[in-house]
Design a protein around this motif. Structure first.
Motif, PDB file in Angstrom:
ATOM      1  N   LEU A  32     -46.381 -68.239 -75.405  1.00 31.07           N
ATOM      2  CA  LEU A  32     -47.694 -67.800 -75.867  1.00 31.07           C
ATOM      3  C   LEU A  32     -48.257 -66.719 -74.950  1.00 31.07           C
ATOM      4  N   SER A  33     -48.763 -65.651 -75.567  1.00 38.34           N
ATOM      5  CA  SER A  33     -49.512 -64.664 -74.811  1.00 38.34           C
ATOM      6  C   SER A  33     -50.929 -65.186 -74.618  1.00 38.34           C
ATOM      7  N   MET A  34     -51.739 -64.464 -73.823  1.00 39.34           N
ATOM      8  CA  MET A  34     -53.114 -64.882 -73.610  1.00 39.34           C
ATOM      9  C   MET A  34     -53.886 -64.919 -74.926  1.00 39.34           C
ATOM     10  N   PHE A  35     -53.642 -63.938 -75.798  1.00 36.69           N
ATOM     11  CA  PHE A  35     -54.320 -63.903 -77.096  1.00 36.69           C
ATOM     12  C   PHE A  35     -53.923 -65.116 -77.938  1.00 36.69           C
ATOM     13  N   ASP A  36     -52.621 -65.443 -77.980  1.00 36.16           N
ATOM     14  CA  ASP A  36     -52.165 -66.612 -78.732  1.00 36.16           C
ATOM     15  C   ASP A  36     -52.815 -67.888 -78.207  1.00 36.16           C
ATOM     16  N   TYR A  37     -52.938 -67.969 -76.890  1.00 37.51           N
ATOM     17  CA  TYR A  37     -53.526 -69.153 -76.260  1.00 37.51           C
ATOM     18  C   TYR A  37     -54.997 -69.318 -76.671  1.00 37.51           C
ATOM     19  N   ILE A  74     -53.814 -59.744 -87.210  1.00 39.50           N
ATOM     20  CA  ILE A  74     -53.651 -59.081 -85.913  1.00 39.50           C
ATOM     21  C   ILE A  74     -52.190 -59.131 -85.468  1.00 39.50           C
ATOM     22  N   SER A  75     -51.526 -60.276 -85.711  1.00 42.02           N
ATOM     23  CA  SER A  75     -50.110 -60.376 -85.345  1.00 42.02           C
ATOM     24  C   SER A  75     -49.260 -59.412 -86.161  1.00 42.02           C
ATOM     25  N   VAL A  76     -49.608 -59.225 -87.443  1.00 42.18           N
ATOM     26  CA  VAL A  76     -48.870 -58.276 -88.282  1.00 42.18           C
ATOM     27  C   VAL A  76     -49.074 -56.850 -87.780  1.00 42.18           C
ATOM     28  N   VAL A  77     -50.327 -56.520 -87.452  1.00 39.39           N
ATOM     29  CA  VAL A  77     -50.637 -55.163 -86.984  1.00 39.39           C
ATOM     30  C   VAL A  77     -49.953 -54.879 -85.648  1.00 39.39           C
ATOM     31  N   LEU A  84     -51.368 -50.880 -80.150  1.00 38.85           N
ATOM     32  CA  LEU A  84     -52.229 -52.043 -80.336  1.00 38.85           C
ATOM     33  C   LEU A  84     -51.635 -53.285 -79.688  1.00 38.85           C
ATOM     34  N   ARG A  85     -50.317 -53.395 -79.741  1.00 39.02           N
ATOM     35  CA  ARG A  85     -49.655 -54.544 -79.117  1.00 39.02           C
ATOM     36  C   ARG A  85     -49.922 -54.570 -77.625  1.00 39.02           C
ATOM     37  N   ARG A  86     -49.878 -53.399 -76.994  1.00 40.78           N
ATOM     38  CA  ARG A  86     -50.129 -53.338 -75.555  1.00 40.78           C
ATOM     39  C   ARG A  86     -51.580 -53.653 -75.231  1.00 40.78           C
ATOM     40  N   ILE A  87     -52.505 -53.244 -76.124  1.00 44.80           N
ATOM     41  CA  ILE A  87     -53.923 -53.510 -75.887  1.00 44.80           C
ATOM     42  C   ILE A  87     -54.240 -54.994 -76.052  1.00 44.80           C
ATOM     43  N   ILE A  88     -53.696 -55.605 -77.100  1.00 43.85           N
ATOM     44  CA  ILE A  88     -54.054 -56.987 -77.433  1.00 43.85           C
ATOM     45  C   ILE A  88     -53.242 -57.997 -76.623  1.00 43.85           C
ATOM     46  N   THR A  89     -51.932 -57.828 -76.595  1.00 42.98           N
ATOM     47  CA  THR A  89     -51.081 -58.816 -75.918  1.00 42.98           C
ATOM     48  C   THR A  89     -50.720 -58.411 -74.498  1.00 42.98           C
ATOM     49  N   GLY A  90     -50.978 -57.158 -74.121  1.00 39.37           N
ATOM     50  CA  GLY A  90     -50.659 -56.706 -72.774  1.00 39.37           C
ATOM     51  C   GLY A  90     -49.230 -56.212 -72.661  1.00 39.37           C
ATOM     52  N   ARG A  91     -48.834 -55.917 -71.434  1.00 35.22           N
ATOM     53  CA  ARG A  91     -47.477 -55.445 -71.185  1.00 35.22           C
ATOM     54  C   ARG A  91     -46.946 -56.081 -69.902  1.00 35.22           C
ATOM     55  N   PRO A  92     -45.631 -56.157 -69.740  1.00 34.02           N
ATOM     56  CA  PRO A  92     -45.078 -56.723 -68.505  1.00 34.02           C
ATOM     57  C   PRO A  92     -45.508 -55.912 -67.283  1.00 34.02           C
ATOM     58  N   ILE A  93     -45.632 -56.602 -66.144  1.00 31.36           N
ATOM     59  CA  ILE A  93     -46.060 -55.960 -64.902  1.00 31.36           C
ATOM     60  C   ILE A  93     -44.973 -56.135 -63.849  1.00 31.36           C
ATOM     61  N   LEU A  94     -44.536 -55.024 -63.268  1.00 34.65           N
ATOM     62  CA  LEU A  94     -43.518 -55.058 -62.229  1.00 34.65           C
ATOM     63  C   LEU A  94     -44.148 -55.508 -60.916  1.00 34.65           C
ATOM     64  N   LEU A  95     -43.659 -56.617 -60.361  1.00 32.13           N
ATOM     65  CA  LEU A  95     -44.205 -57.153 -59.115  1.00 32.13           C
ATOM     66  C   LEU A  95     -43.344 -56.829 -57.907  1.00 32.13           C
ATOM     67  N   PHE A  96     -42.043 -56.832 -58.105  1.00 31.04           N
ATOM     68  CA  PHE A  96     -41.113 -56.649 -56.984  1.00 31.04           C
ATOM     69  C   PHE A  96     -39.883 -55.925 -57.492  1.00 31.04           C
ATOM     70  N   ASP A  97     -39.466 -54.902 -56.758  1.00 36.87           N
ATOM     71  CA  ASP A  97     -38.267 -54.169 -57.157  1.00 36.87           C
ATOM     72  C   ASP A  97     -37.701 -53.419 -55.956  1.00 36.87           C
ATOM     73  N   ASN A  98     -36.396 -53.543 -55.763  1.00 35.86           N
ATOM     74  CA  ASN A  98     -35.701 -52.810 -54.700  1.00 35.86           C
ATOM     75  C   ASN A  98     -36.352 -53.036 -53.335  1.00 35.86           C
ATOM     76  N   GLU A  99     -36.614 -54.342 -53.049  1.00 32.13           N
ATOM     77  CA  GLU A  99     -37.188 -54.773 -51.772  1.00 32.13           C
ATOM     78  C   GLU A  99     -38.587 -54.205 -51.527  1.00 32.13           C
ATOM     79  N   ILE A 138     -45.685 -61.085 -70.449  1.00 31.69           N
ATOM     80  CA  ILE A 138     -46.992 -61.186 -71.088  1.00 31.69           C
ATOM     81  C   ILE A 138     -47.407 -62.634 -71.337  1.00 31.69           C
ATOM     82  N   ASN A 139     -46.455 -63.579 -71.265  1.00 29.37           N
ATOM     83  CA  ASN A 139     -46.805 -64.987 -71.454  1.00 29.37           C
ATOM     84  C   ASN A 139     -47.148 -65.685 -70.142  1.00 29.37           C
TER      85      ASN A 139
END
Length: 223
Positions: A32-37, A74-77, A84-99, A138-139
């Motif tokens: 579940l994304s935050m919106f689904d929750y 909204i899920s169809v759109v 719109l998907r990035r605005i409503i459900t968000g996008r993955p966030i890079l936390l750690f990469d290549n040390e 995003i979940n």
């Protein structure tokens, strides 16, 4: 009359919830994304109010249906529009990469370093030197990509080509014949009865589960 009305509104809310759940699709809690929750909590709250508050049930029912249909639209759109998907459900966030730990992304994710290290340990990584990349999905789950020297060995690494495994096919469940599954295997009912007889089982009603593996291994579990 109040008890009858509560019974009817409860049944109505259950049926409506079931219909809306089928409409919006099946997702596990960790998908579940935050919106689904938020949608799930809101619809559940309206349904509970509909079930136990006998006053003006038609308005609560209408709001429940409208909210469920809005969530479906909204899920169809969002499925058709990446922006719109990035605005409503968000996008993955890079936390750690290549040390490298990206502190600004930790701030965006509302996550501190202790939470991150705890999640890493839960996933079996007690040192950041074992991790190549970590991404907040995003979940809310964090995906970890281990370094090549720290990931589990697979058959390709050893030059092996194992046979592809397949799921077992259930032929009888709780005493009921699964006709479509039996047809899928290309076997007949007489074949199934013969295999059951070999296991000293003479009635489908006494079978809790009977299944056929990809290698034609037939297994029976009696009630």
């Amino acid at each position: 009359m109040d008890y009858v009305q509560i019974l009817l509104t409860t049944l109505l809310s259950v049926v409506t919830l079931f219909a809306l759940a089928k409409l919006m699709g099946n997702k596990q809690m960790n998908q579940l994304s935050m919106f689904d929750y938020i949608v799930g909590i809101t619809i559940g709250s309206i349904a509970a109010d509909l079930a136990f508050d006998p006053e003006n049930p038609q308005f609560k029912f209408m709001s429940l249906v409208i909210f469920g249909l809005l969530a479906f639209l909204i899920s169809v759109v969002t499925n058709k529009s990446l922006k719109l998907r990035r605005i409503i459900t968000g996008r993955p966030i890079l936390l750690f990469d290549n040390e490298t730990l990206y502190r600004k992304n930790f701030t965006r994710a509302r996550m501190d370093i202790n939470d991150f290290l705890s999640l890493a340990r839960v996933n079996g990584y007690y040192s950041l030197q074992d991790i190549s990349t970590a991404i907040l999905e995003i979940n809310g789950q964090v995906s970890f990509l281990p370094k090549s020297g720290k990931r589990p060995v697979n058959p390709e690494d050893l030059g092996l080509s194992p046979t592809q495994e397949h799921t077992q096919i259930n032929l009888v469940q709780d005493g009921i014949l699964m006709e479509e599954n039996l047809k899928q295997t290309g076997r007949s009912l007489s074949w199934l009865r013969e295999k059951l007889a070999e296991k000293n089982v003479h009635s489908l009603k006494t079978v809790f589960l009977a299944c056929l593996d990809a290698d034609d291994t037939f297994t029976v579990y009696e009630k």
